[in-house]
Design an enzyme around this catalytic site. Structure first.
Site, PDB file in Angstrom:
ATOM      1  N   HIS A  56      83.495 -17.546  68.714  1.00 51.99           N
ATOM      2  CA  HIS A  56      83.906 -16.281  68.092  1.00 51.99           C
ATOM      3  C   HIS A  56      85.211 -15.757  68.678  1.00 51.99           C
ATOM      4  O   HIS A  56      85.582 -14.620  68.423  1.00 51.99           O
ATOM      5  CB  HIS A  56      82.824 -15.223  68.294  1.00 51.99           C
ATOM      6  CG  HIS A  56      81.474 -15.627  67.783  1.00 51.99           C
ATOM      7  ND1 HIS A  56      81.284 -16.091  66.510  1.00 51.99           N
ATOM      8  CD2 HIS A  56      80.254 -15.639  68.391  1.00 51.99           C
ATOM      9  CE1 HIS A  56      79.997 -16.372  66.337  1.00 51.99           C
ATOM     10  NE2 HIS A  56      79.366 -16.126  67.457  1.00 51.99           N
ATOM     11  N   HIS A 217      78.036 -17.018  62.378  1.00 50.59           N
ATOM     12  CA  HIS A 217      77.592 -18.294  62.942  1.00 50.59           C
ATOM     13  C   HIS A 217      77.590 -19.384  61.872  1.00 50.59           C
ATOM     14  O   HIS A 217      76.942 -20.413  62.035  1.00 50.59           O
ATOM     15  CB  HIS A 217      76.195 -18.164  63.534  1.00 50.59           C
ATOM     16  CG  HIS A 217      76.115 -17.206  64.664  1.00 50.59           C
ATOM     17  ND1 HIS A 217      75.769 -15.884  64.485  1.00 50.59           N
ATOM     18  CD2 HIS A 217      76.366 -17.350  65.986  1.00 50.59           C
ATOM     19  CE1 HIS A 217      75.799 -15.263  65.652  1.00 50.59           C
ATOM     20  NE2 HIS A 217      76.172 -16.123  66.569  1.00 50.59           N
TER      21      HIS A 217
END
Length: 336
Positions: A56, A217
């Site tokens: 991320h 995700h």
């Protein structure tokens, strides 16, 4: 699959080593390289700690520094950091005012941060804010209820500024929970994520398809829809957020357009322009903006839009100086 890496197993550790070396003015490794922390901790201030799986970036390590986080714990790709990493960060950054844990609402993150808080409770005062900003309230198989997505950046910036201003632990926790009701995010993807361990895309779209409500995700969203123009896509997202957030004409909005890792900056600015025009067409006031690639999903082609209803107090916290690798503004900043 072609990626700049030596192996999937060493990718995260080598990336973190490069990050710390590149930003050594701001950050350093904590004990045993279990986390990244501010190079200079401020005694007497509540310590803010966050973290999550790698993939991320620049969240969360890129938000460590003055005006935001004191430490960030990183797990393997899309995998929560372990409780011992989080406990080590608590032990090293708590200077007596306690620690505030900022946690994205994913089951693994929530479980491991809760375990860490319990393990550290005998020697530290700890509060937790669980960020739930996704409009996709049905969960995703990885979370119960709203997911914590790009709005996490907004929460960390506002709480970081409040902590720098001397706010106490309980007051910071209360502000974080209040912000959960005033920040909403929705994402869209044009291509799935290629995960290094599996060398596969998390989902595959036809040339004329897009995924609405996607998570960070690589998990699929709430609907698969026909691809459209940028104005149509952005308009759909803004309208979905507005239906959930219910901003009034007197509210002042932060509009945050975030890239997922594979979207050119020019497209992000185009999307921001469309989002701003759409908000204004609804009679809404855009008071602050942020555009860029901050909360990614590895190489996903897509973006998210975050709207936050900010009061005068939060606007001042947003404007407050920040000096991190990924966010930097204000009079105090010095440059290498």
């Amino acid at each position: 699959m072609k990626k700049f890496m030596n192996s999937a197993e060493t990718l995260v550790a080598e990336s973190l080593a490069g990050f710390v070396a590149a930003h050594e003015r701001l950050v350093t490794f904590g004990a045993d390289r279990k986390f990244v922390r501010r190079r200079t901790l401020r005694p007497g201030k509540v310590a803010l700690i966050s973290g999550g799986g790698a993939g991320h970036e620049p969240m969360h390590i890129g938000f460590v520094g003055q005006g935001m986080l004191d430490a960030a714990c990183t797990g393997h790709v899309f995998t929560s950091p372990t409780p011992d990493q989080i406990v080590a960060a608590i032990d090293e950054t708590d200077s007596g005012a306690g620690c505030l844990l900022v946690v994205k609402n994913y089951d693994g993150d929530v479980m491991n941060f809760e375990m860490a808080a319990e393990l550290a409770a005998s020697g530290h005062r700890i509060a937790t804010v669980t960020v739930r900003d996704d409009v996709n309230s049905g969960g995703s198989g990885r979370s119960q209820g709203r997911r914590g997505v790009a709005g996490t950046l907004v929460v960390e910036k506002l709480l970081g500024a409040a902590a720098e201003a001397g706010w106490l632990l309980d007051d910071l926790g209360a502000l974080g929970e209040e912000l959960n009701g005033r920040i909403r995010t929705m994402g869209v993807s044009l291509r799935g994520v290629t995960v290094p361990d599996t060398e596969r895309q998390t989902f595959v779209l036809a040339d004329d398809e897009m995924e609405l409500g996607v998570g960070i995700h690589g998990e699929p969203g709430r609907a698969r829809a026909k691809f459209a123009t940028a104005h149509e896509i952005v308009g759909t997202i803004v309208e979905e957020i507005v239906k959930d957030l219910l901003p009034g004409r007197d509210d002042r909005l932060l509009v945050f357009v975030n890239g997922f890792g594979g979207t050119p900056v020019s497209e992000l600015y185009l999307a921001y322009n469309a989002a701003r025009l759409h908000c204004e067409s609804l009679g809404l006031t855009v008071a602050r903006s942020l555009v860029g690639t901050y909360v990614t999903s590895l190489d996903m082609a897509g973006l998210s839009i975050t709207l936050a209803r900010l009061e005068e107090r939060e606007l001042s916290f947003w404007d407050a100086p920040v000096d991190t690798a990924a966010l930097r503004w204000g009079a105090h900043c010095t440059f290498p």
